[in-house]
Motif scaffolding. Structure first.
Motif, PDB file in Angstrom:
ATOM      1  N   SER A  76       5.246  -0.600   6.596  1.00  0.00           N
ATOM      2  CA  SER A  76       5.928   0.690   6.658  1.00  0.00           C
ATOM      3  C   SER A  76       5.972   1.412   5.313  1.00  0.00           C
ATOM      4  N   SER A  77       5.619   0.748   4.244  1.00  0.00           N
ATOM      5  CA  SER A  77       5.588   1.364   2.928  1.00  0.00           C
ATOM      6  C   SER A  77       4.157   1.233   2.404  1.00  0.00           C
ATOM      7  N   LEU A  78       3.348   2.251   2.668  1.00  0.00           N
ATOM      8  CA  LEU A  78       1.914   2.169   2.402  1.00  0.00           C
ATOM      9  C   LEU A  78       1.455   3.204   1.380  1.00  0.00           C
ATOM     10  N   THR A  79       0.472   2.805   0.588  1.00  0.00           N
ATOM     11  CA  THR A  79      -0.189   3.698  -0.353  1.00  0.00           C
ATOM     12  C   THR A  79      -1.615   3.899   0.123  1.00  0.00           C
ATOM     13  N   LEU A 107      -1.596   7.807  -2.955  1.00  0.00           N
ATOM     14  CA  LEU A 107      -0.826   8.779  -2.173  1.00  0.00           C
ATOM     15  C   LEU A 107       0.122   8.042  -1.240  1.00  0.00           C
ATOM     16  N   ASP A 108       1.241   8.629  -0.927  1.00  0.00           N
ATOM     17  CA  ASP A 108       2.144   8.065   0.071  1.00  0.00           C
ATOM     18  C   ASP A 108       1.440   8.204   1.423  1.00  0.00           C
ATOM     19  N   ALA A 109       0.952   7.090   1.951  1.00  0.00           N
ATOM     20  CA  ALA A 109       0.149   7.115   3.177  1.00  0.00           C
ATOM     21  C   ALA A 109       0.921   7.694   4.353  1.00  0.00           C
ATOM     22  N   CYS A 110       2.206   7.389   4.428  1.00  0.00           N
ATOM     23  CA  CYS A 110       3.013   7.812   5.576  1.00  0.00           C
ATOM     24  C   CYS A 110       3.232   9.325   5.619  1.00  0.00           C
ATOM     25  N   CYS A 116       3.109   5.683  10.375  1.00  0.00           N
ATOM     26  CA  CYS A 116       3.870   4.520   9.917  1.00  0.00           C
ATOM     27  C   CYS A 116       5.052   4.285  10.839  1.00  0.00           C
ATOM     28  N   PRO A 117       5.440   3.065  11.036  1.00  0.00           N
ATOM     29  CA  PRO A 117       4.821   1.852  10.500  1.00  0.00           C
ATOM     30  C   PRO A 117       3.581   1.459  11.311  1.00  0.00           C
ATOM     31  N   ILE A 151     -11.625   4.361   2.356  1.00  0.00           N
ATOM     32  CA  ILE A 151     -10.197   4.554   2.608  1.00  0.00           C
ATOM     33  C   ILE A 151      -9.512   3.208   2.449  1.00  0.00           C
ATOM     34  N   THR A 152      -8.586   3.112   1.509  1.00  0.00           N
ATOM     35  CA  THR A 152      -7.860   1.874   1.254  1.00  0.00           C
ATOM     36  C   THR A 152      -6.373   2.101   1.488  1.00  0.00           C
ATOM     37  N   LEU A 153      -5.786   1.200   2.266  1.00  0.00           N
ATOM     38  CA  LEU A 153      -4.335   1.195   2.473  1.00  0.00           C
ATOM     39  C   LEU A 153      -3.769  -0.049   1.817  1.00  0.00           C
ATOM     40  N   LYS A 154      -2.679   0.123   1.082  1.00  0.00           N
ATOM     41  CA  LYS A 154      -2.017  -1.004   0.418  1.00  0.00           C
ATOM     42  C   LYS A 154      -0.551  -1.008   0.816  1.00  0.00           C
ATOM     43  N   ASP A 155      -0.075  -2.163   1.281  1.00  0.00           N
ATOM     44  CA  ASP A 155       1.345  -2.307   1.588  1.00  0.00           C
ATOM     45  C   ASP A 155       2.087  -2.527   0.275  1.00  0.00           C
TER      46      ASP A 155
END
Length: 173
Positions: A76-79, A107-110, A116-117, A151-155
């Motif tokens: 739920s907290s993704l970059t 960037l704030d992914a949400c 999100c989540p 595209i990369t997402l990081k928790d």
């Protein structure tokens, strides 16, 4: 005289590049960068009506519909970080990274198109990538050309990461 021969060789190599590598003139290519808790089964660029969008238009929001399986936890907290490459270049036929000066990093992914989540289990995830917010970059890109995007997402809580690469023909005007 040697300088002219080297220049002519480099110029002919640059001109010999195929315009759309990996069949990107007509085909969207994608792959998962590395193993992670999120497994991708398919990604598809779509327009707002749910139809395949190809070539993709970077002048309006792009929907990427992904069939995924999250075997990790709820994220739920993704970059979100995005990297871009263009094809060709003076030194030959290769993908060359475009410097975005950090505008597409961390960037704030949400709030930048990721719903999100991201819950655990198999699901369809629709990402909205709105390059129109970044016209300072997109406006400099060649129109109707092949591009590669990562595209990369990081928790932010666990540091778990997931990544998808794609190659596509793109319109920038």
């Amino acid at each position: 005289m040697l300088r002219y021969a080297v220049f002519a060789t480099l110029l002919s190599a640059a001109l010999a590049c195929e315009a759309f590598p990996n069949n990107t003139a007509t085909t969207y290519n994608w792959w998962q960068c590395y193993d992670s808790h999120i497994k991708y089964y398919k990604t598809t660029p779509e327009d707002s009506t749910g139809k395949l969008e190809y070539p993709i238009a970077l002048t309006k929001p792009l929907l990427v519909v992904a069939d995924i399986d999250n075997s990790g936890k709820d994220y739920s907290s993704l970059t979100l970080s995005i990297r871009l490459w263009e094809w060709g270049g003076f030194l030959g036929c290769q993908w060359n990274e475009i410097n975005t000066f950090g505008l597409l990093s961390n960037l704030d992914a949400c709030t930048h198109g990721v719903p999100c989540p991201i819950k655990t289990g198999r699901q369809t995830l629709t990402l909205t990538i709105d390059f129109s917010k970044f016209q300072a970059i997109i406006g400099l890109l060649k129109n109707d050309a092949p591009y590669q995007i990562e595209i990369t997402l990081k928790d932010n809580n666990s540091s778990d990461k997931t990544c998808v690469m794609a190659q596509a023909r793109a319109l920038t005007h």
